[in-house]
Design a protein around this motif. Sequence first.
Motif, short mmCIF file in Angstrom:
data_model
loop_
_atom_site.label_atom_id
_atom_site.label_comp_id
_atom_site.label_asym_id
_atom_site.label_seq_id
_atom_site.Cartn_x
_atom_site.Cartn_y
_atom_site.Cartn_z
N GLU A 49 15.92 40.57 14.30
CA GLU A 49 16.40 41.44 15.38
C GLU A 49 15.27 42.31 15.91
O GLU A 49 14.40 42.76 15.16
CB GLU A 49 17.54 42.32 14.87
CG GLU A 49 18.82 41.56 14.57
CD GLU A 49 19.97 42.48 14.26
OE1 GLU A 49 19.74 43.72 14.19
OE2 GLU A 49 21.11 41.99 14.10
N HIS A 50 15.31 42.54 17.23
CA HIS A 50 14.31 43.40 17.86
C HIS A 50 14.94 44.09 19.05
O HIS A 50 15.86 43.57 19.68
CB HIS A 50 13.09 42.58 18.30
CG HIS A 50 11.83 43.39 18.34
ND1 HIS A 50 11.44 44.10 19.44
CD2 HIS A 50 10.89 43.61 17.39
CE1 HIS A 50 10.29 44.71 19.18
NE2 HIS A 50 9.93 44.44 17.95
N ALA A 51 14.40 45.27 19.37
CA ALA A 51 15.02 46.11 20.40
C ALA A 51 14.71 45.65 21.82
O ALA A 51 15.23 46.23 22.77
CB ALA A 51 14.57 47.55 20.23
N GLY A 52 13.91 44.65 22.00
CA GLY A 52 13.60 44.18 23.33
C GLY A 52 12.41 43.23 23.32
O GLY A 52 11.68 43.11 22.33
N ASN A 72 15.81 44.87 27.35
CA ASN A 72 16.43 45.25 26.09
C ASN A 72 17.78 44.56 25.98
O ASN A 72 18.23 43.88 26.92
CB ASN A 72 16.56 46.78 26.00
CG ASN A 72 17.52 47.35 27.05
OD1 ASN A 72 18.27 46.61 27.70
ND2 ASN A 72 17.50 48.65 27.21
N PRO A 73 18.48 44.67 24.85
CA PRO A 73 19.74 43.94 24.67
C PRO A 73 20.83 44.31 25.66
O PRO A 73 21.79 43.56 25.83
CB PRO A 73 20.17 44.31 23.24
CG PRO A 73 18.91 44.72 22.56
CD PRO A 73 18.08 45.37 23.61
N SER A 94 24.98 40.87 23.62
CA SER A 94 25.24 41.63 22.40
C SER A 94 24.24 41.33 21.29
O SER A 94 24.14 42.06 20.32
CB SER A 94 26.66 41.32 21.90
OG SER A 94 26.81 39.94 21.66
N SER A 95 23.47 40.24 21.44
CA SER A 95 22.56 39.83 20.38
C SER A 95 21.19 40.48 20.55
O SER A 95 20.68 40.59 21.67
CB SER A 95 22.41 38.31 20.38
OG SER A 95 21.43 37.91 19.45
N ARG A 96 20.59 40.90 19.45
CA ARG A 96 19.22 41.43 19.46
C ARG A 96 18.21 40.35 19.08
O ARG A 96 17.04 40.64 18.90
CB ARG A 96 19.11 42.60 18.48
CG ARG A 96 19.81 43.87 18.96
CD ARG A 96 19.77 44.95 17.89
NE ARG A 96 20.30 46.21 18.41
CZ ARG A 96 19.54 47.21 18.84
NH1 ARG A 96 18.22 47.09 18.83
NH2 ARG A 96 20.08 48.32 19.29
N THR A 97 18.65 39.11 18.95
CA THR A 97 17.75 38.01 18.60
C THR A 97 17.67 36.95 19.70
O THR A 97 16.94 35.97 19.55
CB THR A 97 18.21 37.33 17.30
OG1 THR A 97 19.54 36.82 17.48
CG2 THR A 97 18.17 38.30 16.15
N TYR A 99 17.22 36.51 23.95
CA TYR A 99 16.97 37.09 25.27
C TYR A 99 16.71 35.96 26.26
O TYR A 99 16.25 34.89 25.87
CB TYR A 99 15.77 38.03 25.23
CG TYR A 99 15.96 39.26 24.36
CD1 TYR A 99 16.37 40.47 24.90
CD2 TYR A 99 15.74 39.21 22.98
CE1 TYR A 99 16.54 41.60 24.11
CE2 TYR A 99 15.91 40.32 22.18
CZ TYR A 99 16.30 41.52 22.75
OH TYR A 99 16.48 42.63 21.96
#
Length: 209
Positions: A49-52, A72-73, A94-97, A99
């Motif tokens: 997971e990452h914030a962007g 960003n997410p 909704s996913s942080r993984t 983009y």
Amino acid sequence: CRSRWGCPSLCIQPRGHRFSTNLLLSKTPHRILAQTNDKIEILCELKTEHAGVYWYRWSQEKQNFEFLVFSNPFGKAIYGTNISEDKFSVPGGSSRTSYSLHVCNLHASDNGTYYCSISQSSQLLLGSGTQLSVVDVLPPPPKTTQAPLSKKPVRCVTKSKGADQKGACSPLVWVPLATSVLVLLLSLVPTAHRLHRLRRRLWLRMHRQ
């Protein structure tokens, strides 16, 4: 592709970062061939997971590595200098993984290799990259050529002990064979006639005695 978002100017271009490739990111697909005025989507998958993520484009023609947008997410974006929000959009999720980058109204100037990246320990870790090629007319799909059906000649098969005899229907076989049989029959006619006369003479002699 999306509406405009406001953001501080200090976020537009990351400073003091070094670029390096890393297996923490993957891009799909690896190559895209698109038509002028069309639109595409490039997906970036993160192993953690990452914030962007940051999106970059390498132009082989211009020899330029250009910052496009940070997303960003929640779908909020920070665009690079002279980057149009009408062309690039980063829908939220909704996913942080996972983009994605949408590119609209494609032209030849959009050709290049697109990278997603994350910032980690003063480094920008790049994904594998997606190469985009924009053409006016897409090439036709490859034709699947079907092999012509071979017309097999009719063959007669007669089974004998331990082997199969093929080709008995061929004229090269039965014409000479029929001729030989006919000649043999014709040659037997005089012999049969002689035997018949000899048998008749013997019969007459026996009855006279």
